[in-house]
Design a protein around this motif. Structure first.
Motif, PDB file in Angstrom:
ATOM      1  N   THR A  33       0.853  -1.197   0.000  1.00 41.46           N
ATOM      2  CA  THR A  33       0.000   0.000   0.000  1.00 41.46           C
ATOM      3  C   THR A  33       0.881   1.236   0.000  1.00 41.46           C
ATOM      4  N   ILE A  35       0.806   5.360   0.587  1.00 38.81           N
ATOM      5  CA  ILE A  35       0.006   6.477   1.123  1.00 38.81           C
ATOM      6  C   ILE A  35       0.718   7.763   0.745  1.00 38.81           C
ATOM      7  N   ARG A  65      -3.156   6.634  -8.419  1.00 33.32           N
ATOM      8  CA  ARG A  65      -4.159   5.562  -8.498  1.00 33.32           C
ATOM      9  C   ARG A  65      -3.991   4.739  -9.782  1.00 33.32           C
ATOM     10  N   ARG A  74      -1.728  -0.854  -3.945  1.00 37.97           N
ATOM     11  CA  ARG A  74      -2.948  -0.115  -3.652  1.00 37.97           C
ATOM     12  C   ARG A  74      -2.551   1.289  -3.244  1.00 37.97           C
ATOM     13  N   GLU A  76      -3.676   4.893  -1.213  1.00 37.79           N
ATOM     14  CA  GLU A  76      -4.608   5.547  -0.287  1.00 37.79           C
ATOM     15  C   GLU A  76      -4.138   6.990  -0.114  1.00 37.79           C
ATOM     16  N   GLN A  77      -5.007   7.938  -0.456  1.00 39.43           N
ATOM     17  CA  GLN A  77      -4.608   9.342  -0.273  1.00 39.43           C
ATOM     18  C   GLN A  77      -4.855   9.758   1.170  1.00 39.43           C
ATOM     19  N   ARG A 107      -8.601   7.294   9.058  1.00 40.00           N
ATOM     20  CA  ARG A 107      -8.520   5.889   8.641  1.00 40.00           C
ATOM     21  C   ARG A 107      -7.340   5.199   9.325  1.00 40.00           C
ATOM     22  N   ILE A 109      -4.645   1.844   8.869  1.00 48.65           N
ATOM     23  CA  ILE A 109      -4.182   0.821   7.919  1.00 48.65           C
ATOM     24  C   ILE A 109      -3.141  -0.056   8.623  1.00 48.65           C
TER      25      ILE A 109
END
Ligand SMILES: Cc1cc2nc3c(=O)[nH]c(=O)nc-3n(C[C@H](O)[C@H](O)[C@H](O)COP(=O)(O)OP(=O)(O)OC[C@H]3O[C@@H](n4cnc5c(N)ncnc54)[C@H](O)[C@@H]3O)c2cc1C
Length: 431
Positions: A33, A35, A65, A74, A76-77, A107, A109
């Protein structure tokens, strides 16, 4: 499945996430992931070109993205606000729009390995008025805002009737590579805009390059590079003010330690970097410069599952020095972190790699006027190169970054497209 979270899709972060995504993420051997606070990536060493319009963000920005979907990771902003080291989670602050309305809530993670590569910000050294009255080149948004500001100032000054008012005084504080390159870019922008009909006389543009130490490029040891750069700045008419320490910035200009007042219509602050103050909230050990202290393996001092690299990390070297904040070091450290995580994942008994800084040379690009640098490791000793050859090596760093992110075929196509665009579009982006 092992969860690897990388925070910061910059010069180093994009290279590690692409490599791990392709190697592990695509095969399902790990979940990767990325970020980032932004939704797209622009290579930071190009920000000064973005600020003057020499670089078109439409052609050079990469959407995280889209890249994630093609490269096995993946995206995630969000902005990293805290780390729960016990439950191994990162916490992202709620995302808000310009009015403060929430777009996304806080959020969390989960991670097994966390890699922090959030870069650095310009150091204002706590000097009065710097944050309020100066421009910075830390973020893409700042570079874009600066472009609009420069264009408007040129318009305004060109239309002033009073000749004294028509002088456009720009001060750049810090004569490191960023300051020096920006000074040359300002002259390039003025000359090109003149060609497009802006009434900007060469004599009315005054660029002051202000440096506290006794020479330009204080971090570059090769005297030939510094001399060549000073010579070129002199030809352009940039006023280099060394041994000049700023003590305060006001809306009208800069106060120096020796009592001078330097009038300035626009001041760019480029006097070195430090870590983001938000890193203080992460529960990791920082140095006085707000950088995360790491071991030579880039593992943080208190948690072997958390790594940091690039401008945000303080990584020691065997001779007692620290790894300098540069694009090439961010890239090399990030790739090493990727290899070390893979060793930990398979429980390898081999020791982790330790980062040893290899200086591949320093290059300074004075817009279209001149490029100069030294090739160190390439030639096993060091040789100063100038002109087209130096420009080729300078641009090859960005080309290598493009190939690492897109693969060789697409990377070469993008370079070709960029070349064609340069032929058919204005030299400076005008809107
Ligand atoms: C104008 C200019 C010219 C330069 N020229 C050169 C050069 O010629 N050669 C050279 O070697 N170096 C150059 N540098 C320095 C080089 O750009 C940096 O050393 C390099 O980009 C550092 O890479 P990094 O991966 O550590 O961080 P960065 O490339 O800065 O990336 C950091 C990323 O983290 C993201 N981020 C920040 N905070 C958060 C957060 N809290 N949460 C989530 N995401 C976050 C940012 O959006 C960014 O994408 C230049 C710098 C500037 C400004």
């Amino acid at each position: 499945m092992t969860k690897i979270v990388i925070v910061g899709g910059g010069a180093g972060g994009m290279e590690i996430v692409t490599k791990l995504g392709r190697k592990l993420g695509r095969k399902g051997s790990a979940s990767i992931t990325l970020i980032d606070r932004a939704d797209h990536h622009i290579w930071k060493p190009l920000l000064h070109e973005l600020a003057t319009g020499s670089l078109d963000e439409g052609l050079n920005a990469l959407d995280y993205r889209m890249h994630a979907s093609q490269n096995g990771y993946r995206f995630e902003q969000g902005v990293l606000s805290a780390i729960d080291q016990v439950d191994r989670r990162v916490i992202l602050a709620p995302m808000r729009d310009e009015k403060g309305d929430e777009i996304l809530p806080e959020r969390q993670i989960d991670f097994d390995y966390l890699v922090i590569g959030v870069g650095a910000i310009t150091n204002d050294f706590g000097i009065d008025g710097v944050r309020q009255h100066c421009d910075f080149l830390d973020l893409t948004e700042q570079a874009m805002a600066l472009r609009v500001k420069i264009r408007r100032r040129f318009l305004k000054h060109a239309k002033e009737h009073d000749v004294e008012q028509r002088h456009f005084k720009i001060s750049i504080v810090g004569a490191g590579a960023t300051g020096v390159e920006m000074a040359a870019e300002m002259h390039h922008a003025a000359a090109t805009l003149r060609g497009y009909g802006y009434e900007i006389s060469e004599d009315l543009l005054q660029v002051n390059l202000i440096e506290a130490s006794n020479r330009v490029l204080p971090r570059i040891d090769t005297a030939r590079i510094c001399d060549a750069v000073e010579e070129e700045l002199d030809k352009l008419g940039v006023k280099v003010m060394t041994n000049t320490r700023i003590t305060e910035v006001t809306p009208k200009g800069l106060q120096t330690l020796d009592g001078q007042f330097i009038e300035s219509d626009m001041t760019l602050w480029a006097a070195g970097v430090k870590g983001h103050e938000s890193l203080r909230e992460l529960g990791l050990e920082l140095n006085q410069n707000d950088q995360i202290m790491v071991k030579p393996s880039c593992q943080t001092l208190t948690n072997d599952r958390i790594f940091a690299f690039g401008d945000c990390a303080a990584c020691p070297q065997p001779d007692g020095s620290w790894v300098p904040p540069r694009g090439q070091t961010a890239r090399q450290m990030a790739l090493m972190v990727g290899d070390n995580i893979q060793k930990l994942m398979v429980g390898s008994q081999e020791p982790l790699e330790e980062y040893l800084y290899k200086d591949l040379g320093s290059f300074v690009n004075l817009s279209k006027f001149h490029t100069v640098g030294n090739m160190l490791s390439f030639l096993g000793g060091g040789m100063t190169v100038e002109g087209k050859m130096a420009r080729l090596v300078y641009t090859s760093l960005y080309r290598r970054h493009l190939i690492a992110l897109h693969g060789i075929g697409k990377g070469l196509l993008l370079m070709l497209l960029n070349g064609i665009q340069r032929l058919v579009r204005p030299e400076l982006k005008l809107h």
